[in-house]
Motif scaffolding. Structure first.
Motif, PDB file in Angstrom:
ATOM      1  N   HIS A 229       0.692  -1.076  -0.087  1.00 35.88           N
ATOM      2  CA  HIS A 229      -0.247   0.147   0.075  1.00 35.88           C
ATOM      3  C   HIS A 229       0.916   1.301   0.099  1.00 35.88           C
ATOM      4  CE1 HIS A 229       0.858   0.914   3.826  1.00 35.88           C
ATOM      5  NE2 HIS A 229       0.715  -0.585   4.603  1.00 35.88           N
TER       6      HIS A 229
ATOM      7  N   ALA B  53      -0.009   6.156   3.846  1.00 37.60           N
ATOM      8  CA  ALA B  53      -0.902   6.609   4.858  1.00 37.60           C
ATOM      9  C   ALA B  53      -0.340   6.784   6.197  1.00 37.60           C
ATOM     10  CB  ALA B  53      -1.139   5.359   5.074  1.00 37.60           C
TER      11      ALA B  53
ATOM     12  N   ALA C 249      -8.236   1.743   9.379  1.00 34.95           N
ATOM     13  CA  ALA C 249      -9.033   2.795   9.002  1.00 34.95           C
ATOM     14  C   ALA C 249      -8.124   3.583   8.615  1.00 34.95           C
ATOM     15  CB  ALA C 249     -10.082   3.130  10.214  1.00 34.95           C
ATOM     16  N   ARG C 250      -6.492   3.960   9.041  1.00 32.43           N
ATOM     17  CA  ARG C 250      -5.708   4.440   8.221  1.00 32.43           C
ATOM     18  C   ARG C 250      -6.038   4.940   6.393  1.00 32.43           C
ATOM     19  NH1 ARG C 250      -0.116   3.729   9.504  1.00 32.43           N
ATOM     20  NH2 ARG C 250      -0.641   1.591   9.078  1.00 32.43           N
ATOM     21  N   PRO C 251      -6.201   6.260   5.981  1.00 33.36           N
ATOM     22  CA  PRO C 251      -6.269   6.267   4.631  1.00 33.36           C
ATOM     23  C   PRO C 251      -5.070   6.476   4.116  1.00 33.36           C
ATOM     24  CG  PRO C 251      -6.498   8.160   6.107  1.00 33.36           C
ATOM     25  CD  PRO C 251      -6.541   7.032   7.275  1.00 33.36           C
TER      26      PRO C 251
ATOM     27  N   LYS D 115      -8.183  -3.473   4.207  1.00 29.75           N
ATOM     28  CA  LYS D 115      -7.681  -2.605   5.233  1.00 29.75           C
ATOM     29  C   LYS D 115      -7.803  -0.973   4.555  1.00 29.75           C
ATOM     30  CE  LYS D 115      -5.080  -4.143   8.775  1.00 29.75           C
ATOM     31  NZ  LYS D 115      -3.723  -4.670   9.762  1.00 29.75           N
ATOM     32  N   ARG D 116      -8.349   0.097   4.767  1.00 31.29           N
ATOM     33  CA  ARG D 116      -8.472   1.283   3.654  1.00 31.29           C
ATOM     34  C   ARG D 116      -7.608   1.851   3.467  1.00 31.29           C
ATOM     35  NH1 ARG D 116     -10.569   7.289   6.275  1.00 31.29           N
ATOM     36  NH2 ARG D 116     -10.559   8.285   3.832  1.00 31.29           N
ATOM     37  N   ARG D 117      -6.146   1.364   3.934  1.00 34.94           N
ATOM     38  CA  ARG D 117      -5.019   1.961   3.030  1.00 34.94           C
ATOM     39  C   ARG D 117      -4.859   0.951   1.605  1.00 34.94           C
ATOM     40  NH1 ARG D 117      -3.864   0.414   7.683  1.00 34.94           N
ATOM     41  NH2 ARG D 117      -1.969  -1.659   7.868  1.00 34.94           N
TER      42      ARG D 117
ATOM     43  N   LEU E 297      -6.903  -0.407  -0.163  1.00 34.71           N
ATOM     44  CA  LEU E 297      -8.237  -0.422  -1.010  1.00 34.71           C
ATOM     45  C   LEU E 297      -7.845   1.178  -1.547  1.00 34.71           C
ATOM     46  CD1 LEU E 297     -11.693  -1.758   2.221  1.00 34.71           C
ATOM     47  CD2 LEU E 297     -10.834  -2.496  -0.289  1.00 34.71           C
ATOM     48  N   GLU E 298      -7.370   1.599  -0.850  1.00 36.42           N
ATOM     49  CA  GLU E 298      -7.374   2.631  -1.886  1.00 36.42           C
ATOM     50  C   GLU E 298      -6.448   2.816  -2.745  1.00 36.42           C
ATOM     51  OE1 GLU E 298      -7.306   6.478   1.132  1.00 36.42           O
ATOM     52  OE2 GLU E 298      -9.232   6.523   2.091  1.00 36.42           O
TER      53      GLU E 298
ATOM     54  N   ARG F 139      -8.158   1.137  -5.285  1.00 33.57           N
ATOM     55  CA  ARG F 139      -8.348   2.409  -5.985  1.00 33.57           C
ATOM     56  C   ARG F 139      -7.499   2.500  -7.379  1.00 33.57           C
ATOM     57  NH1 ARG F 139     -11.203   3.499  -1.519  1.00 33.57           N
ATOM     58  NH2 ARG F 139     -12.684   1.596  -1.512  1.00 33.57           N
TER      59      ARG F 139
ATOM     60  N   THR G 225     -12.107  -8.147  -2.014  1.00 31.94           N
ATOM     61  CA  THR G 225     -11.015  -8.073  -1.099  1.00 31.94           C
ATOM     62  C   THR G 225     -10.839  -9.450  -0.465  1.00 31.94           C
ATOM     63  OG1 THR G 225     -13.224  -7.102   0.092  1.00 31.94           O
ATOM     64  CG2 THR G 225     -11.248  -5.298  -0.948  1.00 31.94           C
TER      65      THR G 225
END
Length: 166
Positions: free
Chosen positions: A8, A11, A25-27, A58-60, A62-63, A66, A78
């Motif tokens: 990733h 983040a 939840a860390r972006p 985990k958000r980081r 997933l982002e 994308r 996922t």
């Protein structure tokens, strides 16, 4: 098959005293997004296209997954198997053919990389020791080819993200 192991992008840090929920939840931070877009442009210039992206929930991750959109001709799915320690079940989720990216975290990606390249040599080696030997920086990509099984793949390239910023 060609497999791309993607750590990733950069983040937000884990808040002091934060637990698993805060970690998940860390972006990505804007700098991480900017830098990873350059990685994607670099991969595209190399002719990389993806049939499937499997990502940690985990958000980081997933982002980051994308952001691989310009390379993707298939779907993004996922799997919790990319958020934790190495598991043979992860290999069972991979198709036998095509180009697949796995977006996840350290030290698990380094352990997966070593396992796919060297197989049995991983016995008794701590994941942290592998991370020190095979440095997959945030936003880095390892490009593999072969059969997705222990010792069944060869390393085509290991790209630190900085190589695409030059």
């Amino acid at each position: 098959m060609e497999l791309f192991l993607v750590r990733h992008a950069i983040a937000a840090p884990l808040p002091e005293g934060g637990g698993e929920e805060e970690d998940a939840a860390r972006p990505l931070i804007p700098k991480g997004v900017r830098r990873f877009r350059k990685v994607v442009r670099g991969l595209k210039a190399l002719g990389v296209g993806l049939d499937l992206v499997l990502t940690s929930p985990k958000r980081r991750a997933l982002e980051t997954a994308r952001l691989l959109g310009p390379l993707l001709e298939g779907e993004v799915r996922t799997t919790p198997l990319l958020a934790g320690p190495l598991s043979e079940a992860l290999l069972e989720e991979l198709p036998e053919e095509g180009r697949v990216a796995l977006v996840g975290h350290e030290p698990h990606l380094s352990a997966l990389l070593a396992w796919l390249l060297f197989g049995h040599l991983l016995e008794g080696v701590a994941p942290q020791a592998l991370e020190e030997r095979v440095l997959l920086k945030k936003g880095g990509v390892a490009w593999l080819r072969g059969r997705p099984e222990p010792g069944g793949m060869v390393l085509r390239a290991l790209f630190p993200p900085k190589v695409f910023r030059l």
